[in-house]
Structures are given as structure tokens and as C-alpha cells.
Design a protein around this motif. Structure first.
Motif, PDB file in Angstrom:
ATOM      1  N   ILE A  38      49.520  49.593  23.548  1.00 19.68           N
ATOM      2  CA  ILE A  38      49.224  48.305  22.906  1.00 19.68           C
ATOM      3  C   ILE A  38      49.751  47.151  23.741  1.00 19.68           C
ATOM      4  CG2 ILE A  38      49.788  46.858  20.909  1.00 19.68           C
ATOM      5  CD1 ILE A  38      49.708  49.436  19.215  1.00 19.68           C
ATOM      6  N   ARG A  39      51.004  47.301  24.256  1.00 14.50           N
ATOM      7  CA  ARG A  39      51.570  46.254  25.109  1.00 14.50           C
ATOM      8  C   ARG A  39      50.736  46.062  26.369  1.00 14.50           C
ATOM      9  NH1 ARG A  39      56.552  48.457  23.664  1.00 14.50           N
ATOM     10  NH2 ARG A  39      56.644  49.663  25.583  1.00 14.50           N
ATOM     11  N   ARG A  44      46.955  42.944  29.529  1.00 16.47           N
ATOM     12  CA  ARG A  44      45.701  42.875  30.296  1.00 16.47           C
ATOM     13  C   ARG A  44      44.775  41.808  29.730  1.00 16.47           C
ATOM     14  NH1 ARG A  44      42.619  44.050  34.215  1.00 16.47           N
ATOM     15  NH2 ARG A  44      40.533  44.898  33.973  1.00 16.47           N
ATOM     16  N   GLN A  45      44.681  41.731  28.412  1.00 15.14           N
ATOM     17  CA  GLN A  45      43.830  40.722  27.787  1.00 15.14           C
ATOM     18  C   GLN A  45      44.314  39.312  28.146  1.00 15.14           C
ATOM     19  OE1 GLN A  45      43.993  40.829  23.569  1.00 15.14           O
ATOM     20  NE2 GLN A  45      42.583  39.110  23.298  1.00 15.14           N
ATOM     21  N   TYR A  46      45.643  39.101  28.111  1.00 20.65           N
ATOM     22  CA  TYR A  46      46.196  37.792  28.450  1.00 20.65           C
ATOM     23  C   TYR A  46      45.945  37.465  29.920  1.00 20.65           C
ATOM     24  CZ  TYR A  46      49.503  33.982  28.985  1.00 20.65           C
ATOM     25  OH  TYR A  46      50.062  32.772  29.264  1.00 20.65           O
ATOM     26  N   GLN A  47      46.143  38.443  30.804  1.00 20.88           N
ATOM     27  CA  GLN A  47      45.906  38.206  32.230  1.00 20.88           C
ATOM     28  C   GLN A  47      44.432  37.894  32.508  1.00 20.88           C
ATOM     29  OE1 GLN A  47      48.053  37.939  34.730  1.00 20.88           O
ATOM     30  NE2 GLN A  47      49.785  38.262  33.372  1.00 20.88           N
ATOM     31  N   MET A  48      43.522  38.568  31.788  1.00 20.09           N
ATOM     32  CA  MET A  48      42.091  38.297  31.961  1.00 20.09           C
ATOM     33  C   MET A  48      41.765  36.874  31.515  1.00 20.09           C
ATOM     34  SD  MET A  48      40.524  40.907  33.290  1.00 20.09           S
ATOM     35  CE  MET A  48      38.831  40.859  32.786  1.00 20.09           C
ATOM     36  N   GLN A  49      42.337  36.438  30.403  1.00 19.24           N
ATOM     37  CA  GLN A  49      42.098  35.076  29.938  1.00 19.24           C
ATOM     38  C   GLN A  49      42.708  34.061  30.903  1.00 19.24           C
ATOM     39  OE1 GLN A  49      43.782  34.782  26.081  1.00 19.24           O
ATOM     40  NE2 GLN A  49      42.078  35.824  25.059  1.00 19.24           N
ATOM     41  N   LEU A  50      43.895  34.359  31.390  1.00 17.45           N
ATOM     42  CA  LEU A  50      44.597  33.424  32.253  1.00 17.45           C
ATOM     43  C   LEU A  50      43.872  33.236  33.588  1.00 17.45           C
ATOM     44  CD1 LEU A  50      47.210  31.737  32.542  1.00 17.45           C
ATOM     45  CD2 LEU A  50      48.233  33.735  33.613  1.00 17.45           C
ATOM     46  N   ASN A  51      43.334  34.302  34.131  1.00 17.74           N
ATOM     47  CA  ASN A  51      42.720  34.248  35.456  1.00 17.74           C
ATOM     48  C   ASN A  51      41.208  34.065  35.412  1.00 17.74           C
ATOM     49  OD1 ASN A  51      45.182  34.591  36.812  1.00 17.74           O
ATOM     50  ND2 ASN A  51      45.114  36.773  36.358  1.00 17.74           N
ATOM     51  N   ARG A  55      37.168  29.415  32.505  1.00 21.10           N
ATOM     52  CA  ARG A  55      37.899  29.075  31.272  1.00 21.10           C
ATOM     53  C   ARG A  55      37.891  27.567  31.065  1.00 21.10           C
ATOM     54  NH1 ARG A  55      43.693  28.123  30.985  1.00 21.10           N
ATOM     55  NH2 ARG A  55      43.814  28.924  33.091  1.00 21.10           N
ATOM     56  N   LYS A  56      37.613  27.152  29.829  1.00 15.88           N
ATOM     57  CA  LYS A  56      37.625  25.732  29.486  1.00 15.88           C
ATOM     58  C   LYS A  56      38.655  25.415  28.402  1.00 15.88           C
ATOM     59  CE  LYS A  56      33.650  24.355  31.577  1.00 15.88           C
ATOM     60  NZ  LYS A  56      33.750  25.052  32.826  1.00 15.88           N
ATOM     61  N   GLU A  57      39.039  26.406  27.611  1.00 23.23           N
ATOM     62  CA  GLU A  57      39.943  26.166  26.490  1.00 23.23           C
ATOM     63  C   GLU A  57      41.362  26.647  26.849  1.00 23.23           C
ATOM     64  OE1 GLU A  57      38.537  30.250  26.367  1.00 23.23           O
ATOM     65  OE2 GLU A  57      37.424  28.380  26.371  1.00 23.23           O
ATOM     66  N   LEU A  58      42.298  26.273  25.995  1.00 19.35           N
ATOM     67  CA  LEU A  58      43.675  26.712  26.181  1.00 19.35           C
ATOM     68  C   LEU A  58      43.827  28.160  25.731  1.00 19.35           C
ATOM     69  CD1 LEU A  58      45.658  23.649  24.859  1.00 19.35           C
ATOM     70  CD2 LEU A  58      45.398  24.370  27.220  1.00 19.35           C
ATOM     71  N   ILE A  59      44.808  28.841  26.308  1.00 18.93           N
ATOM     72  CA  ILE A  59      45.081  30.224  25.938  1.00 18.93           C
ATOM     73  C   ILE A  59      46.197  30.215  24.898  1.00 18.93           C
ATOM     74  CG2 ILE A  59      45.867  32.454  26.744  1.00 18.93           C
ATOM     75  CD1 ILE A  59      44.816  31.670  29.486  1.00 18.93           C
ATOM     76  N   GLU A  60      45.951  30.853  23.786  1.00 15.84           N
ATOM     77  CA  GLU A  60      46.961  30.955  22.740  1.00 15.84           C
ATOM     78  C   GLU A  60      47.798  32.213  22.963  1.00 15.84           C
ATOM     79  OE1 GLU A  60      47.938  29.119  20.112  1.00 15.84           O
ATOM     80  OE2 GLU A  60      46.668  27.514  20.871  1.00 15.84           O
TER      81      GLU A  60
END
Length: 127
Positions: A38-39, A44-51, A55-60
């Protein structure tokens, strides 16, 4: 871990208990592997959003949001303990009394020397 010696007034930490390393049940190992999966999936999901270059919106990030909220709202999350009370006294109250004692004793010493006539003023305004 084999050469670890317990302190005379403290028990062995749970993380250094040999039963935690060697005698693990299959259910416990499976639960640990699930938590690690799970961690890893969340990371991985956060890294995909970050990179993501599009991307146009902020990452929560919920953990970062909770941390920021706790940093901003300190008073509701503060718990007074003997350690915090001692530190507050040492760094908040004690310096005030120490400075008062220092300045008042120096002033009293100067006043006494002036009364006795033994004080030589270093900066005379007139001769």
C-alpha cells in the motif's frame, strides 16, 4: 543485534526483540507485506502525479496537509508535559530573572560607589 546489551534501568526496545525478527507468524508477515505494498502504491501514485509534465492542478498530499494544519494550529495540538514546562521555564522565565538580577546588582554597585565617591565616570560630559 547479537552484541546488544540492555541498559540497567531500561528494558529492551520492542524493535530489538529477537522474537520480532525470527519468530514471525505468516499472518504477521502477510500483513506487513500488504502495508508495504500500500505504501509503495501510494508513493508511486504521488510520484506519477508530481512528475506529470501535463499537470495543471495542485497535488493534494494528505500527510502534508495534516502536518501543515498541525504547524499552523499549535495551541489545540499542544500538550503540556513536565518537559515542556521545564523548557518554558528555562528559556522563558529564567532569563528574565537573571537579566533583572544582573542589571540591578550592577546598578546598585555603581550607586554605592558614587555615594562613597570612589566611582570614576568613564565618559564625562564636562570637566
Amino acid at each position: 543485534m547479537a552484541d546488544y546489551k540492555e541498559a540497567p534501568l531500561a528494558s529492551r526496545p520492542k524493535t530489538l526483540d529477537p522474537a520480532e525478527y525470527f519468530n514471525l507468524s505468516p499472518e504477521y508477515r502477510r500483513a506487513e507485506e500488504e502495508r508495504a505494498a500500500i505504501r509503495a502504491r501510494l508513493k508511486r501514485q504521488y510520484q506519477m502525479q508530481l512528475n506529470n509534465p501535463l499537470r495543471k492542478e495542485l497535488i493534494e498530499d494528505p500527510a502534508l496537509t495534516r502536518w501543515t494544519y498541525a504547524r499552523v494550529h499549535v495551541l489545540p495540538n499542544f500538550k503540556a508535559t513536565p518537559k515542556t514546562s521545564l523548557l518554558g521555564g528555562l528559556f522563558g522565565v529564567f532569563p528574565l530573572f537573571a537579566l533583572y538580577f544582573l542589571f540591578s546588582s550592577d546598578r546598585n554597585k555603581k550607586e554605592q560607589q558614587i555615594k562613597d565617591g570612589t566611582y570614576q565616570r568613564p565618559y564625562r560630559l564636562s570637566y
